[in-house]
Design a protein around this motif. Sequence first.
Motif, short mmCIF file in Angstrom:
data_model
loop_
_atom_site.label_atom_id
_atom_site.label_comp_id
_atom_site.label_asym_id
_atom_site.label_seq_id
_atom_site.Cartn_x
_atom_site.Cartn_y
_atom_site.Cartn_z
N ASP A 1 0.65 -1.04 0.05
CA ASP A 1 0.36 0.32 -0.09
C ASP A 1 0.57 1.30 0.29
OD1 ASP A 1 -2.79 -1.00 -0.31
OD2 ASP A 1 -2.63 -1.57 1.88
N SER A 2 1.56 1.57 -1.09
CA SER A 2 3.13 2.78 -1.22
C SER A 2 2.37 2.84 -2.82
CB SER A 2 4.17 2.71 -0.81
OG SER A 2 4.49 1.24 -1.93
N VAL A 3 2.93 3.81 -2.95
CA VAL A 3 2.90 4.79 -3.52
C VAL A 3 4.44 5.66 -3.82
CG1 VAL A 3 2.66 7.01 -5.43
CG2 VAL A 3 0.08 5.69 -4.04
N GLU A 4 5.04 5.35 -4.90
CA GLU A 4 6.37 5.80 -5.22
C GLU A 4 6.39 7.41 -6.41
OE1 GLU A 4 11.31 4.89 -6.72
OE2 GLU A 4 9.69 3.18 -5.36
N ALA A 5 7.35 8.13 -5.88
CA ALA A 5 6.72 9.60 -7.03
C ALA A 5 8.02 9.70 -7.18
CB ALA A 5 5.60 10.58 -6.17
N GLN A 6 7.79 10.56 -8.56
CA GLN A 6 9.70 11.66 -8.37
C GLN A 6 9.87 12.70 -8.68
OE1 GLN A 6 11.52 9.52 -11.51
NE2 GLN A 6 13.83 10.51 -11.34
N LEU A 7 9.72 14.15 -7.84
CA LEU A 7 9.55 15.40 -8.17
C LEU A 7 10.21 15.64 -9.10
CD1 LEU A 7 10.41 15.93 -4.23
CD2 LEU A 7 8.21 15.48 -5.60
N ILE A 8 9.98 17.00 -9.55
CA ILE A 8 10.62 17.05 -10.74
C ILE A 8 11.92 17.44 -11.22
CG2 ILE A 8 9.98 19.76 -10.26
CD1 ILE A 8 9.15 20.08 -12.88
N ASP A 9 12.70 17.83 -9.78
CA ASP A 9 14.55 18.25 -9.56
C ASP A 9 14.75 16.75 -9.59
OD1 ASP A 9 13.19 16.76 -6.90
OD2 ASP A 9 14.25 18.04 -6.08
N GLY A 10 14.21 15.22 -9.96
CA GLY A 10 14.13 14.12 -9.85
C GLY A 10 14.92 13.19 -8.52
N GLU A 11 14.37 13.80 -7.40
CA GLU A 11 14.59 13.59 -5.87
C GLU A 11 12.76 12.34 -5.92
OE1 GLU A 11 13.72 14.19 -1.74
OE2 GLU A 11 14.67 15.98 -2.47
N LEU A 12 13.54 11.28 -5.24
CA LEU A 12 12.16 10.09 -5.33
C LEU A 12 11.62 10.21 -4.02
CD1 LEU A 12 13.94 7.58 -6.70
CD2 LEU A 12 11.80 7.95 -7.83
N SER A 13 10.62 9.88 -3.77
CA SER A 13 9.59 10.10 -2.24
C SER A 13 8.76 8.92 -2.67
CB SER A 13 9.12 11.63 -2.55
OG SER A 13 7.80 11.40 -3.52
N GLN A 14 8.32 8.32 -1.06
CA GLN A 14 7.80 7.45 -1.34
C GLN A 14 6.77 8.10 -0.32
OE1 GLN A 14 8.99 3.99 -0.07
NE2 GLN A 14 7.19 2.36 -0.35
N TYR A 15 4.87 7.32 -0.47
CA TYR A 15 4.14 7.81 0.55
C TYR A 15 3.42 6.56 0.54
CZ TYR A 15 4.65 12.42 -1.45
OH TYR A 15 4.93 13.35 -2.41
N ASP A 16 2.37 6.32 1.28
CA ASP A 16 1.93 4.94 2.30
C ASP A 16 0.61 5.65 1.55
OD1 ASP A 16 0.34 7.28 3.91
OD2 ASP A 16 2.13 5.35 5.42
N MET A 17 0.09 4.64 1.54
CA MET A 17 -2.35 5.44 1.03
C MET A 17 -2.71 6.28 1.84
SD MET A 17 -2.16 4.16 -1.95
CE MET A 17 -3.55 3.60 -2.68
#
Length: 105
Positions: A31-47
């Motif tokens: 139940d997680s979402v991995e996102a890439q910010l426009i500056d290239g950094e990766l982040s992860q969110y739980d649902m």
Amino acid sequence: MATIRPQVGCWYKEIESGQLFNVVAVDDDSDSVEAQLIDGELSQYDMESWDMLNLDTVEEPEDWRNAFELSDDDYRFLDDTMVPERWNPLTEIESDIVNGITDEY
């Protein structure tokens, strides 16, 4: 607050911070979402955190590749193999004879 379901490849804007990001993975098992910010950094969110974000779907930004220093030329020849002019693949084959001893199976 309306919940937007994350979709891989879609771009979103976090309304409060103005941060743009692209969803690169959704893992239903954890139940997680991995996102890439426009500056290239990766982040992860739980649902649960994802559902609390105030999001809006947006079009892909024109300059999203700038953080990665990619140009249109980088995508032009993705399937072409770059081979040096004087490269001979036969020189890459290892000999069966090492120090006068033949390698037999």
